[in-house]
Design an enzyme around this catalytic site. Structure first.
Site, PDB file in Angstrom:
ATOM      1  N   ARG A  79      34.619  37.783  62.442  1.00  0.00           N
ATOM      2  CA  ARG A  79      34.017  36.540  62.949  1.00  0.00           C
ATOM      3  C   ARG A  79      34.330  36.411  64.433  1.00  0.00           C
ATOM      4  O   ARG A  79      35.493  36.405  64.827  1.00  0.00           O
ATOM      5  CB  ARG A  79      34.592  35.339  62.187  1.00  0.00           C
ATOM      6  CG  ARG A  79      34.173  34.006  62.774  1.00  0.00           C
ATOM      7  CD  ARG A  79      34.693  32.801  61.975  1.00  0.00           C
ATOM      8  NE  ARG A  79      34.274  31.592  62.646  1.00  0.00           N
ATOM      9  CZ  ARG A  79      35.101  30.673  63.159  1.00  0.00           C
ATOM     10  NH1 ARG A  79      36.411  30.784  63.031  1.00  0.00           N
ATOM     11  NH2 ARG A  79      34.620  29.623  63.794  1.00  0.00           N
ATOM     12  N   HIS A 123      31.879  27.952  70.092  1.00  0.00           N
ATOM     13  CA  HIS A 123      33.328  27.762  69.948  1.00  0.00           C
ATOM     14  C   HIS A 123      33.832  27.182  71.271  1.00  0.00           C
ATOM     15  O   HIS A 123      34.604  27.813  71.995  1.00  0.00           O
ATOM     16  CB  HIS A 123      34.002  29.086  69.582  1.00  0.00           C
ATOM     17  CG  HIS A 123      35.354  28.939  68.930  1.00  0.00           C
ATOM     18  ND1 HIS A 123      35.678  29.487  67.711  1.00  0.00           N
ATOM     19  CD2 HIS A 123      36.475  28.302  69.339  1.00  0.00           C
ATOM     20  CE1 HIS A 123      36.942  29.207  67.405  1.00  0.00           C
ATOM     21  NE2 HIS A 123      37.455  28.486  68.380  1.00  0.00           N
ATOM     22  N   ASN A 297      38.552  25.916  58.284  1.00  0.00           N
ATOM     23  CA  ASN A 297      39.725  26.374  59.033  1.00  0.00           C
ATOM     24  C   ASN A 297      40.897  25.516  58.592  1.00  0.00           C
ATOM     25  O   ASN A 297      40.816  24.293  58.643  1.00  0.00           O
ATOM     26  CB  ASN A 297      39.550  26.184  60.540  1.00  0.00           C
ATOM     27  CG  ASN A 297      38.479  27.095  61.126  1.00  0.00           C
ATOM     28  OD1 ASN A 297      37.933  27.956  60.439  1.00  0.00           O
ATOM     29  ND2 ASN A 297      38.198  26.910  62.400  1.00  0.00           N
ATOM     30  N   TYR A 299      45.085  24.910  59.019  1.00  0.00           N
ATOM     31  CA  TYR A 299      46.376  25.210  59.649  1.00  0.00           C
ATOM     32  C   TYR A 299      47.504  24.360  59.079  1.00  0.00           C
ATOM     33  O   TYR A 299      48.570  24.857  58.768  1.00  0.00           O
ATOM     34  CB  TYR A 299      46.296  25.028  61.175  1.00  0.00           C
ATOM     35  CG  TYR A 299      45.473  26.113  61.810  1.00  0.00           C
ATOM     36  CD1 TYR A 299      46.049  27.316  62.177  1.00  0.00           C
ATOM     37  CD2 TYR A 299      44.093  25.964  61.978  1.00  0.00           C
ATOM     38  CE1 TYR A 299      45.293  28.347  62.720  1.00  0.00           C
ATOM     39  CE2 TYR A 299      43.328  26.989  62.523  1.00  0.00           C
ATOM     40  CZ  TYR A 299      43.939  28.181  62.892  1.00  0.00           C
ATOM     41  OH  TYR A 299      43.180  29.199  63.415  1.00  0.00           O
TER      42      TYR A 299
HETATM   43  C1  GBH Z   1      41.717  26.376  65.773  1.00  0.00           C
HETATM   44  O1  GBH Z   1      41.843  24.981  65.927  1.00  0.00           O
HETATM   45  C2  GBH Z   1      40.702  26.891  66.776  1.00  0.00           C
HETATM   46  O2  GBH Z   1      39.445  27.102  66.178  1.00  0.00           O
HETATM   47  C3  GBH Z   1      41.144  28.161  67.458  1.00  0.00           C
HETATM   48  O3  GBH Z   1      40.337  28.384  68.566  1.00  0.00           O
HETATM   49  C4  GBH Z   1      42.604  28.062  67.816  1.00  0.00           C
HETATM   50  O4  GBH Z   1      43.049  29.141  68.582  1.00  0.00           O
HETATM   51  C5  GBH Z   1      43.382  27.973  66.515  1.00  0.00           C
HETATM   52  O5  GBH Z   1      42.988  26.848  65.818  1.00  0.00           O
HETATM   53  C6  GBH Z   1      44.896  27.887  66.677  1.00  0.00           C
HETATM   54  O6  GBH Z   1      45.256  26.664  67.243  1.00  0.00           O
HETATM   55  O7  GBH Z   1      48.255  21.264  71.199  1.00  0.00           O
HETATM   56  O8  GBH Z   1      50.059  21.023  69.625  1.00  0.00           O
HETATM   57  O9  GBH Z   1      48.790  19.100  70.270  1.00  0.00           O
HETATM   58  C7  GBH Z   1      42.726  24.370  64.991  1.00  0.00           C
HETATM   59  C8  GBH Z   1      42.840  22.886  65.202  1.00  0.00           C
HETATM   60  C9  GBH Z   1      43.361  21.235  66.814  1.00  0.00           C
HETATM   61  C10 GBH Z   1      45.020  22.793  66.171  1.00  0.00           C
HETATM   62  C11 GBH Z   1      44.092  20.905  68.076  1.00  0.00           C
HETATM   63  C12 GBH Z   1      45.796  22.456  67.427  1.00  0.00           C
HETATM   64  C13 GBH Z   1      46.277  20.780  69.047  1.00  0.00           C
HETATM   65  C14 GBH Z   1      47.733  20.804  68.683  1.00  0.00           C
HETATM   66  N1  GBH Z   1      43.614  22.597  66.392  1.00  0.00           N
HETATM   67  N2  GBH Z   1      45.510  21.083  67.835  1.00  0.00           N
HETATM   68  S1  GBH Z   1      48.771  20.532  70.036  1.00  0.00           S
END
Ligand code: GBH
Length: 453
Positions: A79, A123, A297, A299
Site C-alpha cells: 500500500r 495521504h 488503521n 494504533y
Molecule cells: C497514521 O496516523 C498515519 O496514517 C501515518 O502516516 C503515520 O505515520 C502513522 O499513523 C504513525 O503515526 O503527535 O503524539 O500528538 C495515525 C493517527 C494521529 C497518530 C495523530 C498520531 C498524533 C500523536 N495519528 N497522532 S502526537
C-alpha cells in the site's frame, strides 16, 4: 501450537504500507508542485528540529531496492500513496506526465514481482495552490479531488486492484485545521468541520468517478483511523467525554460513510462552533454510496477524561473546547512513543464496527505498527505485531470479515510533526547514507507470513 492459534486463512493478504511525503523525498524533481506539507515544514516550530520530507528515504530514486525488500519479506501486496502535487502540480488544470510515469514504473514492477499495488489517492499532501484557495474548507477542493482521482485511474487503472480514496480524513481535517499540529496548521472550529465534510464529499465524488471506469474485479474503499474510546473512570462526566471523543475521531466519519446519516449528536456537540452551512442536499447520498471495503488503521485506544480547557496541554489545544483530554491509564504498557499498547482495542474496534453497521463491507487493516527510537533488535515491535495479529485473528473467529493486514511501515520514515526521531519501520533507514537494514521484526514477520496457508 502457536501456529494453530494464529493461522490465517488462505488468500489473506499480507502487505506493508507507506505514504508519498513520508518516504519519497525528491520534492522538486520531475515537475512536482509544492504541497501543504512542504509549506508547513518551513513554519518555525511546526516540525521537530525543523525537519521535513525534502529528502526522507529518497524512495523516489531508490524504489527498486525497496521493492526488493518487500519481495524478501514475502508480502503479496504493498500500500502506497500517490502525491497529488506530482500528478496535478497546481491542484487543477495541467497534468504532469513525469509524475504519473514514476508511479507507472513502480506499479508495473510490483505487478511483475507478484506484489499487488493498493493505492491511496490522498495521504495528506494537498497541492499548495488549492490551500491558497481555502483548501478543504472549500467545496471546490472535493471536486478537484474527484478530477485528480480520474486522472490517476486513467493512468494506472490497468495495474491497480484496490483504490483507497483517503487516508484518515480525521487527521486531514481535525489535526490539520483545528489542532494545527499537521498541515496546514490552522486552528479553526467551523473550518475543521467543513474540511471533514468536504473530505467525505471528495471521497464520494471520487468513488463515483472510479466506479464508472473500474473493471468488476477492482475495489474502491477508504481508510479511517479508528480509536475506540473508553472513559478514564466510571464517572458520568468521563462517560460523556468518551462519547464526544468517539464522535470526533470515529463516528463523525463512519456514520455518514456506513449509515448514510450524519452522527445524531453532531449538532448538539458542535452546534456552538458551526452552523453546518457546508452541508448540501444530496451530499449524504454521495458520501454514503456503498464501499467495496473499509480500510482500518489501528494504533491505540483513547482513554477519555472530562477536563477544563485550561488543563489541556497548550501544544495539543484545539480550536474546539470539548472539555476532554486523553490520559494514559496507570500501569498501561506503552510503545516506544508512549502510546498505550492495547491489542484488545483492535478486537473491540472490529467487533464494534460489525455491530453498529449492518452494511459493513469486508475490512483490510491498512495500517498497524509500533514506533520507537529505531533499535535493530526491536523486540517491542515484535511483541506488538504478534499481539495485534492475534487480536485480528480472534475478531475473525468472532465473525468479522478481515481480508488483509498491512504493517506500518516498510521503512523508517518522516513521521510528520515528530520528524525522523520516531521510527516505525521493519527496515531501519540511515538518513545520512540511505542504507536500509532489516530489523528483528522484519525477520519475525517474514517467518510469520511464511507459515501461513
Ligand atoms: C497514521 O496516523 C498515519 O496514517 C501515518 O502516516 C503515520 O505515520 C502513522 O499513523 C504513525 O503515526 O503527535 O503524539 O500528538 C495515525 C493517527 C494521529 C497518530 C495523530 C498520531 C498524533 C500523536 N495519528 N497522532 S502526537
Amino acid at each position: 501450537m502457536t501456529q494453530e492459534r494464529t493461522a490465517f486463512p488462505t488468500g489473506f493478504v499480507w502487505g506493508t504500507a507507506t505514504a508519498a511525503y513520508q518516504i519519497e523525498g525528491a520534492v522538486d524533481v520531475d515537475g512536482r508542485g509544492p504541497s501543504i506539507w512542504d509549506t508547513f515544514c518551513r513554519v518555525p516550530g511546526a516540525v521537530a528540529r525543523g525537519e521535513s520530507g525534502e529528502h526522507a528515504c529518497d524512495h523516489y530514486h531508490r524504489w527498486r531496492e525497496d521493492v526488493d525488500l518487500m519481495d524478501r519479506l514475502g508480502t503479496g501486496a504493498y500500500r502506497f500513496s500517490l502525491a497529488w502535487p506530482r500528478i496535478v502540480p497546481d491542484g487543477d488544470g495541467r497534468v504532469n506526465r513525469r509524475g504519473l510515469d514514476f508511479y507507472r514504473r513502480l506499479a508495473d514492477t510490483l505487478c511483475e514481482r507478484g506484489i499487488e499495488p493498493y493505492v491511496t489517492l490522498y495521504h495528506w499532501d494537498l497541492p499548495q495552490a488549492l490551500e491558497d484557495r481555502g483548501g478543504w474548507r472549500e467545496r471546490d477542493t472535493a471536486e478537484r479531488f474527484a478530477d485528480y482521482a480520474e486522472i490517476a485511474y486513467e493512468a494506472l487503472g490497468d495495474m491497480v486492484s484496490h483504490w483507497i480514496t483517503l487516508n484518515e480524513p480525521y487527521c486531514s481535517s481535525i489535526v490539520g485545521y483545528a489542532e494545527g499540529r499537521h498541515a496546514p496548521g490552522a486552528r479553526e472550529g467551523h473550518g475543521a468541520l467543513a474540511a471533514a465534510h468536504h473530505l467525505l464529499l471528495g471521497h464520494g465524488l471520487a468513488t463515483a468517478r472510479l466506479r464508472e471506469r473500474a473493471r468488476p474485479d477492482q475495489r474502491v474503499g477508504i481508510t479511517l483511523n479508528m480509536s475506540p474510546t473508553v472513559p478514564a473512570t466510571g464517572s458520568a462526566a468521563d462517560a460523556e467525554a468518551a462519547r464526544k471523543m468517539d464522535l470526533l475521531v470515529n463516528r463523525q466519519f463512519t456514520d455518514p460513510l456506513l449509515l448514510g446519516a450524519y452522527a445524531s449528536d453532531m449538532l448538539e456537540t458542535f452546534g456552538a462552533i458551526s452552523d453546518f452551512s457546508f452541508r448540501h442536499e444530496g451530499d449524504l447520498k454521495v458520501i454514503g454510496a456503498p464501499l467495496d471495503f473499509l480500510g482500518v488503521n489501528y494504533y491505540y485506544r483513547i482513554h477519555a477524561a472530562a477536563a477544563p480547557y485550561e488543563q489541556a496541554d497548550p501544544a495539543l489545544r484545539s480550536a474546539f473546547d470539548l472539555g476532554v483530554r486523553s490520559v494514559t491509564p496507570d500501569g498501561a504498557a506503552t510503545s516506544g512513543l508512549g502510546w498505550p499498547m492495547e491489542p484488545q482495542g483492535l478486537h473491540q474496534t472490529l467487533l464494534g464496527l460489525t455491530r453498529r453497521y449492518p452494511a459493513l463491507p469486508p475490512i483490510f487493516i491498512t495500517e498497524n505498527g509500533y514506533g520507537d527510537d529505531g533499535t535493530l533488535d526491536d523486540t517491542g515491535r515484535v511483541d506488538f505485531l504478534r499481539d495485534h495479529l492475534a487480536a485480528i485473528r480472534a475478531a475473525m473467529t468472532d465473525g468479522v470479515d478481515v481480508r488483509g493486514y498491512f504493517c506500518w511501515s516498510l521503512l523508517d520514515n518522516f513521521e510528520w510533526a515528530r520528524g525522523y526521531d520516531a521510527r516505525f519501520g521493519l527496515v531501519h533507514v540511515d538518513y545520512e547514507t540511505q542504507a536500509r537494514t532489516e530489523k528483528a521484526s522484519f525477520h519475525w514477520l517474514r517467518e510469520f507470513i511464511g507459515i501461513q496457508g
